[in-house]
Design an enzyme around this catalytic site. Structure first.
Site, PDB file in Angstrom:
ATOM      1  CD  GLU A  98      69.125  21.573 -43.998  1.00 18.87           C
ATOM      2  OE1 GLU A  98      67.966  21.304 -44.413  1.00 18.87           O
ATOM      3  OE2 GLU A  98      69.751  20.830 -43.217  1.00 18.87           O
ATOM      4  CB  SER A 184      85.306  11.144 -58.109  1.00 14.00           C
ATOM      5  OG  SER A 184      84.398  12.216 -58.217  1.00 14.00           O
ATOM      6  CG  HIS A 313      81.717   9.946 -46.881  1.00 12.52           C
ATOM      7  ND1 HIS A 313      83.063  10.176 -46.717  1.00 12.52           N
ATOM      8  CD2 HIS A 313      81.516   9.780 -48.220  1.00 12.52           C
ATOM      9  CE1 HIS A 313      83.665  10.137 -47.891  1.00 12.52           C
ATOM     10  NE2 HIS A 313      82.741   9.901 -48.815  1.00 12.52           N
ATOM     11  CB  SER A 314      78.738  12.573 -49.176  1.00  5.69           C
ATOM     12  OG  SER A 314      78.102  11.349 -49.508  1.00  5.69           O
TER      13      SER A 314
END
Length: 414
Positions: A98, A184, A313-314
């Site tokens: 959030e 990453s 996923h993100s």
């Protein structure tokens, strides 16, 4: 009849020739270097896949009832810590997600639906074991003592955070907790894990390496290189694959035709097992057993944990574009690893309202926002003992750019 007889004689003579050649090869020690070869006269291709799927190990069913006598695997103390950690991770994800939606974070990625994999695997390890994670295993760090405030500081990139803002959010790490900082690019951590494991082997350490990755990573070349490297070198490393059904928007049905990931281990000569990733007790027992094998027998192990990625996923993804809301809700409500484990500890009489964690994630976020940002200089430090000329030049150019465009940068950026 004569022609048929000649045909039979011809086959018999041919068979004798094959047997003679086989015997001759064996007598001369001409077995292939790869392995000892058993010869056959039949032309057989190995099947692409078996009709029988590899079975999935579990201890608790979806209602939290034990399906075997393995429900005494963990003590009350460990069980409650696993449960508390799962709840903490779930709550932290909600607040941080959030916060990103409010523009307070640049990026975030949750572990919804995979909490058991995080905490149960962490509980089965020793603190001396080295962890190379992907990006959906913050619960392992949480178990080892990384605080909610530590997570918040890293995600906000402030001066107190790990990395001091030089890495994007959720790229955690801790040298003290033997948790290698995330990178990453997918699957880079697998060959690295094998190298670290081999160093432990050479130093005769009583510990192993565990490396986490997703089903999508198993489609990368580093996956195959890592497994083969580990098998040949007999490295004490546990490969832990989270098969959560999706590599971002690509379903597993479009990733491979094999029976999941577990069968790939056998091709490299690695012992492998499939486990219900939403069953905390099963995950705990599998990782505990895999660790013992890796250390005592000095060999790699492959674990495929079957689970489901409940979240997007993100924060850069909207999974409702490629899967139904009903599907997501079904897994969220019917197969929650937290609810399943909660039911079990309730039946054991171990849980009460007093055990439920009252978290202060909101406070941690607020404190992280108050913390000063790292000075510009820190962008170039901690890589070399002495700053090389090329980095000094880059720093000079950056400072000149900021001076030309002061409105685009915060006042305390220097």
């Amino acid at each position: 009849m004569k022609a048929a007889r000649e045909h039979i004689v011809s086959e018999e003579e041919e068979d004798d020739d094959v047997e003679d050649e086989s015997s001759l090869a064996e007598n001369k020690g001409m077995n292939f270097e790869g392995d000892k070869i058993a010869y056959t006269k039949k032309l057989n291709f190995l099947p692409g896949s078996s009709e029988e799927r590899v079975q999935c190990y579990r201890v608790l069913d979806d209602d939290g009832y034990p399906e075997s006598n393995m429900s005494e695997l963990v003590s009350k103390e460990v069980a409650l810590k696993i449960y508390s950690g799962m709840v903490t991770l779930n709550t932290m994800d909600k607040f941080f997600y959030e916060a990103q939606r409010q523009g307070r974070l640049s990026f975030y990625l949750t572990s919804y639906g995979e909490e058991a994999i995080n905490l149960a695997s962490a509980a089965a390890l020793n603190t001396d074991d080295i962890v190379l994670a992907q990006y959906r295993e913050p619960g392992v760090l949480l178990w080892r003592g990384f605080t909610v405030q530590d997570f918040a500081n890293q995600c906000f990139g402030n001066n107190a955070g790990h990395g001091k803002g030089r890495q994007m959010p959720i790229h955690y790490g801790s040298k003290n907790l033997n948790y290698v900082t995330l990178s990453s690019p997918l699957t880079t951590q697998l060959p690295q894990a094998v190298g670290i494991a081999y160093s432990l082997k050479m130093d005769k350490k009583d510990s192993c390496v565990i490396v986490f990755f997703g089903d999508g990573s198993a489609s990368e070349g580093d996956f195959h290189a890592g497994l083969n490297f580990a098998a040949v070198m007999d490295a004490p490393v546990v490969f832990f694959c989270r098969n959560n059904g999706w590599a971002v928007s690509t379903p597993v049905t479009q990733q491979f035709r094999s029976d999941g990931i577990v069968v790939k281990g056998q091709a490299y000569g690695i012992q492998s097992i499939r486990v219900d990733g939403n069953d905390a007790l099963a995950v705990y027992n599998v990782v505990r057993s895999a660790r013992e094998i890796a250390i005592n027998e000095q060999r790699p192990i492959l674990i495929e944990a079957m689970t489901y990625r409940v979240s997007h996923h993100s924060t850069s993804d909207d999974s409702t574009k490629y899967r139904s809301v009903d599907e997501i809700e079904h897994w969220k409500t019917m197969h929650s690893p937290i609810k399943r484990f909660r039911k079990w500890i309730e039946r054991k009489g171990w849980w009460s309202n007093k055990e439920e964690s009252i978290l202060h994630v909101k406070h941690a976020i607020e404190e992280a926002e108050k913390e000063e940002m790292p000075p510009l200089r820190d962008m170039f430090t901690d890589v070399y003992d002495e700053l090389p000329s090329n980095l000094m030049e880059q720093e000079t150019v950056l400072r000149e750019t900021i001076q030309r465009h002061p409105k685009d940068f915060p006042n305390n950026f220097f």
